[in-house]
Scaffold this motif. Sequence first.
Motif, short mmCIF file in Angstrom:
data_model
loop_
_atom_site.label_atom_id
_atom_site.label_comp_id
_atom_site.label_asym_id
_atom_site.label_seq_id
_atom_site.Cartn_x
_atom_site.Cartn_y
_atom_site.Cartn_z
N THR A 6 0.85 -1.19 0.00
CA THR A 6 0.00 0.00 0.00
C THR A 6 0.89 1.24 0.00
N TYR A 8 1.11 5.70 0.35
CA TYR A 8 0.50 6.92 0.87
C TYR A 8 1.37 8.11 0.50
N SER A 91 8.11 -1.12 6.21
CA SER A 91 7.69 0.26 6.09
C SER A 91 8.89 1.12 5.68
N MET A 135 -4.71 2.40 5.01
CA MET A 135 -3.49 3.20 5.12
C MET A 135 -3.78 4.69 4.95
N TRP A 139 -3.00 7.22 7.97
CA TRP A 139 -1.96 8.24 7.82
C TRP A 139 -2.52 9.65 7.81
#
Length: 463
Positions: A6, A8, A91, A135, A139
């Motif tokens: 994913t 962002y 991450s 996500m 976020w």
Amino acid sequence: MVQIQTNYQSKPVEINVSAEKLIQFLLDVSSCAKCYPFVDVVEKVSDNTFRWTMQERKVGSIQMKATHVTKYTRNANTITWENMPGGNMSSVGKFIISSVNANKSTLTVDSIVETDIEIPKLLVGFAKTMGQREMAQSWDAYVLSIKKTVESGKVTKVAPVEDVVVKDQKFEKVRLQENLRTENYNTMVSDYYDIVTETYQSGWGNHFHFAPFKTSTESLETAVTRLEHEVADSARITKDSFVLDVGCGVGGPTLEICKYTGCRIRGLNINKKQVGIATERARQMGLSDRAGFDHGDAMKMPYADNTFDVVTFFESTCHMPDKQVFLKECFRVLKPGGRLSGSEWLQCEKPSEKDIIQFIEPICAHHSVPHMGSLNSYRSMMEKSGFYVHIAMDLTQSGDILRNWEILDNKTINTFKALPKGSVDPTIEMMISGAIALSEGARFGAFVLGRFLASKDLPRAKL
């Protein structure tokens, strides 16, 4: 185990503190982490390196417990983080801080997260979509929480804003899942049949559909074959007919109709694996000269206008998110006077929210069905597509449909029991749950089987 990625990227967020003060807060990972939704524990494992353990959460239908180890580095006004070994999540990303003036700065975030999840392949599309939504919401809340915390000097945690505001959350969750299945129908349906085809064949045979039973001792094979013959007879299929069987599976009904009537027939299927199996079965049965199979989407058929005398379907349109488009395609590829004939999974007329939540949604979720129509909605869609509808009937009028699941439940459960002790087969578990969902839905009248016959241009008197 599959990996879900994913992404962002935020828009610049203006924060009423200096750039250096914001940077120092972001570098204080233990304090900054308190702003993140759903975090459980953040532990320092070495210089500038931290282990994040997230709360165990259910995202859609997927239970997740994520950990990742991350190392932070400052380069001027950019803070980057990189993944280190030691978790089931990766991450990576960066905070970009820009100075506006002595007391004002902007923050931009760019992040990529990869998570290993143990799920069946058919849920990958759902997991990606749900993960991306999760996500973005998390976020957005994290960035806003950082802003409020650093401005006030006190940790202010902001809850993620759901993109659906609902009165009845259970019912709206169903609608959300419908939307996800619709968006991912092509991959979802094909993946589903990649997974279940061999088990279906071993436990159910080559005819992946149900039928009404005339007696308490009639076999499943006899019942489904009789329904296939009825569908063929009502459509007046003969040796001179050119037929299209939509959603043909491994060719069970397709080859039976070919053998029964002597017609020429094509099977259309969204799953390449099943097309290959059906083609080989036609060869083994000596029917390759009259029966062939094509890979394609029934909502975008790879055939010219006015090609076929008859289009048949056996519980395949349930997988199509836009049934109206499919019916228009049927009308297009049929010759003038051509017939549309088949059987389908249906929900009852005007189901209550309880019916949908308790019965319809479990059926759809376990069988990769975006949503189901009703008897009357199919009739209406056929008429809107230009068809004259001759038959739109509930198959409970023709016999006992409940025996389908008594037989299927037993076959599936016996297959499950035959597995080596200690082995866990999520496919079989999914199929047992799916069979139970169908059985319960049928017993309570929320789920029914329908049969249809319609013609292109010809009224009843001329059929």
